[in-house]
Design an enzyme around this catalytic site. Structure first.
Site, PDB file in Angstrom:
ATOM      1  N   HIS A  81       0.601   4.832   4.247  1.00 37.22           N
ATOM      2  CA  HIS A  81      -0.015   5.471   3.084  1.00 37.22           C
ATOM      3  C   HIS A  81       0.499   6.903   2.917  1.00 37.22           C
ATOM      4  CE1 HIS A  81      -3.768   2.635   3.365  1.00 37.22           C
ATOM      5  NE2 HIS A  81      -2.631   1.998   3.144  1.00 37.22           N
ATOM      6  N   SER A 130       0.816  -1.219   0.000  1.00 36.40           N
ATOM      7  CA  SER A 130       0.000   0.000   0.000  1.00 36.40           C
ATOM      8  C   SER A 130       0.844   1.260   0.000  1.00 36.40           C
ATOM      9  CB  SER A 130      -0.938  -0.004   1.207  1.00 36.40           C
ATOM     10  OG  SER A 130      -1.789  -1.128   1.178  1.00 36.40           O
TER      11      SER A 130
END
Length: 291
Positions: free
Chosen positions: A243, A197
């Site tokens: 993220h 991610s």
């Protein structure tokens, strides 16, 4: 009366390949006219050319590059597919190898008291991006889908080597973001962090920067980033820190590639800029661990 038998005319010399004199060849190069055996023939727009003429053309023809300095890559996005294949292989190994050996040896977490999750093994910051949760198959499926979507767009624009550099540095940036923004907990507290991610968000940031640099519309990208960012805060066990770290790192890497002055020194400036981003990540990690 006697009749003499006329002598036979000398036979024409059999043409041979200059590179392989023991091989007769009746096919001639369309450029230089020399014979070329099947091994030395290269298909051309009309007929064949010999390998020497093809090599000479490559040496004298300027290499076509993208606006960001990368060699123009035609065909399928090989780096993107290679990363997807690597993640898929590691995911299979996570199931095949007994116990959680793959997880324990390659996952990352901000635990400093033991080396089990990255305290003294900094390479876990990168290897963790190739692992995914075994208990949630959509974790790997969604990440690979997003990689496929953005890889097909970015890899031809940046060039394969530059795209791979952005992806890998963004993966490290995601781990650094988690390291910097996660409270220091005692041993046995958090579990290892895995997933691509952070690197995927790095592609988000890179695509956003590239679109702005090219004068394209970025509204849909902002919406996509916002949705995924909110999900990271609302869904438990999602490392929003990774993220954010990946997003910032990817944007920085893309800025280096996009705004490096074009010319003979473009590659040097880009390499120095990407190295500077990597050194910045190392510095942030060192400062955080030193606290």
């Amino acid at each position: 009366m006697s009749y003499g038998i006329p002598a036979a005319e000398p036979s024409a010399q059999v043409p041979v390949c200059p590179r392989h004199p023991d091989r007769p060849s009746y096919v001639r190069c369309q450029r230089c006219g020399r014979p070329a055996c099947p091994e030395c023939q290269r298909a051309a727009a009309v007929g064949f050319q010999c390998v020497d003429c093809v090599n000479e053309t490559k040496r004298t023809t300027p290499e076509v590059r993208t606006i960001y300095g990368g060699a123009v890559a035609t065909g399928s996005p090989k780096v993107t597919f290679g990363i997807i294949a690597a993640c898929a292989l590691v995911y299979v190994l996570q199931w095949i190898i007994p116990g959680d050996a793959v997880f324990r040896n390659f996952a990352f977490a901000s635990v400093y008291a033991t080396p089990e999750y990255g305290a003294f093994e900094p390479w876990r910051m990168l290897t963790a991006a190739f692992l995914h949760s075994q208990g949630f198959i959509l974790h790997v499926v969604l990440n690979m889908y997003m990689l496929w979507i953005f890889g097909q767009a970015l890899e031809p624009l940046l060039g394969r080597i530059r795209f791979l550099a952005v992806y890998l540095i963004s993966a490290i940036g995601g781990s650094v973001g988690y390291l910097a923004l996660t409270p220091i907990l005692p041993p046995g507290g958090p579990v290892g962090v895995v997933g691509a991610s952070g690197a995927i968000f790095g592609l988000f940031g890179a695509m956003l920067l590239v679109q702005r640099h090219r004068g394209g519309d970025t509204r849909q990208l902002w919406i996509l980033i916002a949705i995924n960012g909110v999900i990271g805060f609302m869904v438990p066990q999602i490392a929003w820190q990774a993220h954010l770290g990946g997003l910032i790192t990817g944007a920085l890497c893309a800025a280096v590639l996009a705004y490096a002055p074009r010319g003979p020194r473009q590659r040097l400036v880009q390499a120095a800029g990407l190295a500077a981003v990597l050194l910045l990540l190392i510095a942030v990690s060192w400062v955080r661990i030193s606290l």
